[in-house]
Scaffold this active site. Structure first.
Site, PDB file in Angstrom:
ATOM      1  N   HIS A 106       0.904  -1.437   0.097  1.00 24.81           N
ATOM      2  CA  HIS A 106      -0.131  -0.086   0.103  1.00 24.81           C
ATOM      3  C   HIS A 106       0.837   1.200   0.039  1.00 24.81           C
ATOM      4  CE1 HIS A 106      -3.408   2.676   1.680  1.00 24.81           C
ATOM      5  NE2 HIS A 106      -2.473   3.075   1.830  1.00 24.81           N
ATOM      6  N   ASP A 110     -10.631  -3.585  -4.071  1.00 24.97           N
ATOM      7  CA  ASP A 110     -10.405  -2.990  -3.164  1.00 24.97           C
ATOM      8  C   ASP A 110     -11.810  -2.746  -1.959  1.00 24.97           C
ATOM      9  OD1 ASP A 110      -9.246  -1.629  -0.792  1.00 24.97           O
ATOM     10  OD2 ASP A 110      -8.714   0.044  -1.787  1.00 24.97           O
ATOM     11  N   HIS A 156      -3.625  -1.037  -5.335  1.00 28.17           N
ATOM     12  CA  HIS A 156      -4.490  -0.164  -5.995  1.00 28.17           C
ATOM     13  C   HIS A 156      -3.746   1.299  -6.552  1.00 28.17           C
ATOM     14  CE1 HIS A 156      -3.597   1.159  -1.980  1.00 28.17           C
ATOM     15  NE2 HIS A 156      -4.494   0.584  -1.360  1.00 28.17           N
ATOM     16  N   GLY A 174     -13.147   4.751   1.371  1.00 28.72           N
ATOM     17  CA  GLY A 174     -13.379   3.424   0.907  1.00 28.72           C
ATOM     18  C   GLY A 174     -14.862   3.380   0.087  1.00 28.72           C
ATOM     19  N   HIS A 184     -18.245   0.328   4.484  1.00 30.37           N
ATOM     20  CA  HIS A 184     -18.148   1.279   5.745  1.00 30.37           C
ATOM     21  C   HIS A 184     -19.812   1.324   6.263  1.00 30.37           C
ATOM     22  CE1 HIS A 184     -13.872   2.270   6.187  1.00 30.37           C
ATOM     23  NE2 HIS A 184     -13.930   2.528   4.791  1.00 30.37           N
TER      24      HIS A 184
HETATM   25  O1  DOR Z   1     -10.110   3.507   0.636  1.00 30.39           O
HETATM   26  C1  DOR Z   1      -9.590   2.629   1.254  1.00 30.39           C
HETATM   27  N1  DOR Z   1     -10.168   2.038   2.329  1.00 30.39           N
HETATM   28  N2  DOR Z   1      -8.381   2.495   0.936  1.00 30.39           N
HETATM   29  C2  DOR Z   1      -7.532   1.607   1.862  1.00 30.39           C
HETATM   30  O2  DOR Z   1      -6.388   1.315   1.505  1.00 30.39           O
HETATM   31  C3  DOR Z   1      -8.100   0.983   3.165  1.00 30.39           C
HETATM   32  C4  DOR Z   1      -9.626   0.868   2.856  1.00 30.39           C
HETATM   33  C5  DOR Z   1     -10.062   0.470   4.327  1.00 30.39           C
HETATM   34  O3  DOR Z   1      -9.697  -0.493   5.087  1.00 30.39           O
HETATM   35  O4  DOR Z   1     -11.337   1.121   4.519  1.00 30.39           O
END
Ligand code: DOR
Length: 435
Positions: A178, A304, A231, A323, A308
């Protein structure tokens, strides 16, 4: 036995692209060819459908253990199947992080019990993802860990990263990097440029990513180890990776659908579903990433998938979690934007969404050859549907793609010969005590 008849089958591993039949016996493919017949087999007529090796996503956040309110192994593997994925790699930035054997065992055994998709756990490079001390990589590898990463964070200390590379080379493991320089990242929340200035949001320049890409390419060369850059979002990073590949460095890379099809312009409405790390970049970056994917400089597509909860996203842009929930939109986005637009053949699509990930991970998957596991994704090319996160199996409804009209939705999915998606819907089965 199950006999899948008359589908248009695409399997670049055996240069197959045409109408044929596939015979499944228990969990394996036992015959591939024209006009197959088998006594007492259940016959499934797939005329007009397109049949692919099960898709493989090597970058998925399952949030389990510790953040099951965002996702858990059951909901995450159901989302995978619903999106056409039969194998996924789970990221270790859970709570606690995946840095010892017990968590690895728990992820593997629970995902097997559910049966929707195979989960290959990645473990942390450093204990607690603190960036200080490397994990018991050799031991974890023996327990079934498929790759190592501190995903969600970069490993800031070059000496620690070098040590991890030295160790992983011993057992041939893959390190997934990363790439993010946290000092330069500061409080950034979106791509740095005119748009971030206009919106009054703190920016993340390409250099945040490129600095670490450059360092890790040098370290991979120094240690002669296997590196996979996670990513990728910048044109400049891609140029460095391509140069390193030309120089003989053993490096591969991946790109997400959101970095291919969205730009910083999508942040203008302050929709927190566009907040992602690395951030959505510019049209020029997207264009370069699409070209890199088509010409093979970028090895594969990953989601990815970063689910959430509502409360993590329904806040001001600055405070929202990074995310995108991606498992259930990836295939239709790629199908519509790259295959139907004529930029990519179906064979290339299978290569970047199944075959290459299998090769990178050293898995005997990503093909429909006789003897392979019957992991199969079938698309009904006629079906056209609007993305609606209310239909997601994932607990994470955080997508910026809601409302898009797309084709390429999975119609049926077989996982090890078992039908897990039928007519675009998850199949429930008796004995699954968790539903
Ligand atoms: O946007 C992201 N969310 N990028 C990441 O590298 C981690 C991920 C997360 O764990 O929510």
């Amino acid at each position: 036995m199950i006999l899948l008849k008359n589908a248009f089958v695409v399997d670049p591993a055996q240069q197959l692209e045409g109408v044929c039949d596939i015979l499944i016996d228990h969990e394996k493919i036992v015959a591939v060819g024209e006009n197959l017949s088998a006594e007492q087999a259940q016959i499934v007529d797939l005329t007009g459908k397109i049949l692919l090796p099960g898709l493989i996503d090597m970058h998925v956040h399952l949030r389990d253990p510790g953040q099951e309110y965002k996702e858990d192994i059951l909901s995450g593997t159901r989302a995978a199947a619903h999106g056409g994925f039969t194998s996924i790699v789970s990221m270790p930035n859970t709570q606690p992080p995946v840095d010892h054997e017990a968590i690895v065992q728990s992820i593997i055994s629970r995902s097997r019990a559910y049966g929707y998709a195979d989960v290959y756990p990645a473990a942390c490079i450093t204990k607690g993802q603190k960036g200080e001390e490397i994990t018991e990589m050799g031991l974890l590898h023996k327990q079934g860990v498929i790759a190592f990463t501190d995903d969600g964070k970069g490993v800031a200390h070059a000496g620690v990263m070098r040590k991890a590379m030295d160790y992983s080379r011993i057992f041939g493991g893959v390190l997934i990097s990363h790439c993010e320089d946290k000092d330069l990242l500061g409080e950034g929340v979106m791509n740095e440029g005119i748009v971030s200035t206009e919106l009054g949001l703190a920016g993340i320049p390409n250099a945040v990513e490129d600095l670490m890409i450059s360092r890790d390419l040098m370290l991979a060369k120094l240690t002669n180890s296997r590196l996979h850059i996670a990513h990728l979002s910048t044109k400049s990073g891609l140029a460095m990776i391509k140069a390193a590949k030309d120089d003989g460095v053993s490096v591969t890379t991946e790109v997400t659908p959101h970095h291919l099809f969205l730009t910083e312009e999508n942040v203008r409405g302050y929709d927190t579903n566009t907040k992602v790390n690395p951030p959505l970049r510019t049209q020029e970056d997207c264009q370069a990433l699409i070209e890199g994917l088509i010409n093979g400089d970028i090895d594969c597509i990953v989601t990815d998938h970063a689910p959430h909860a509502r409360e993590d996203k329904e806040v001001e842009y600055d405070y929202a979690a990074f995310g995108i929930s991606g498992l259930e939109t990836s295939l239709p986005l790629v199908w519509t934007n790259l295959y139907l637009s004529g930029k990519m053949t179906l064979s290339q699509l299978v290569t970047v969404m199944s075959r290459r990930p299998a090769e990178i991970l050293g898995l005997d998957k990503g093909t429909l050859k006789v003897g392979s596991m019957a992991d199969i994704t079938i698309v009904d090319p006629i079906v056209e549907k609007i993305v609606d996160s209310k239909e997601f199996a994932s607990k994470g409804i955080n997508t910026p793609f809601n409302g898009l009209l797309l084709k390429g939705w999975p119609d049926k999915v077989y996982k090890a010969g078992r039908l897990v998606v039928d007519g675009g819907r998850l199949v429930e089965w008796e004995g699954n005590a968790w539903i």
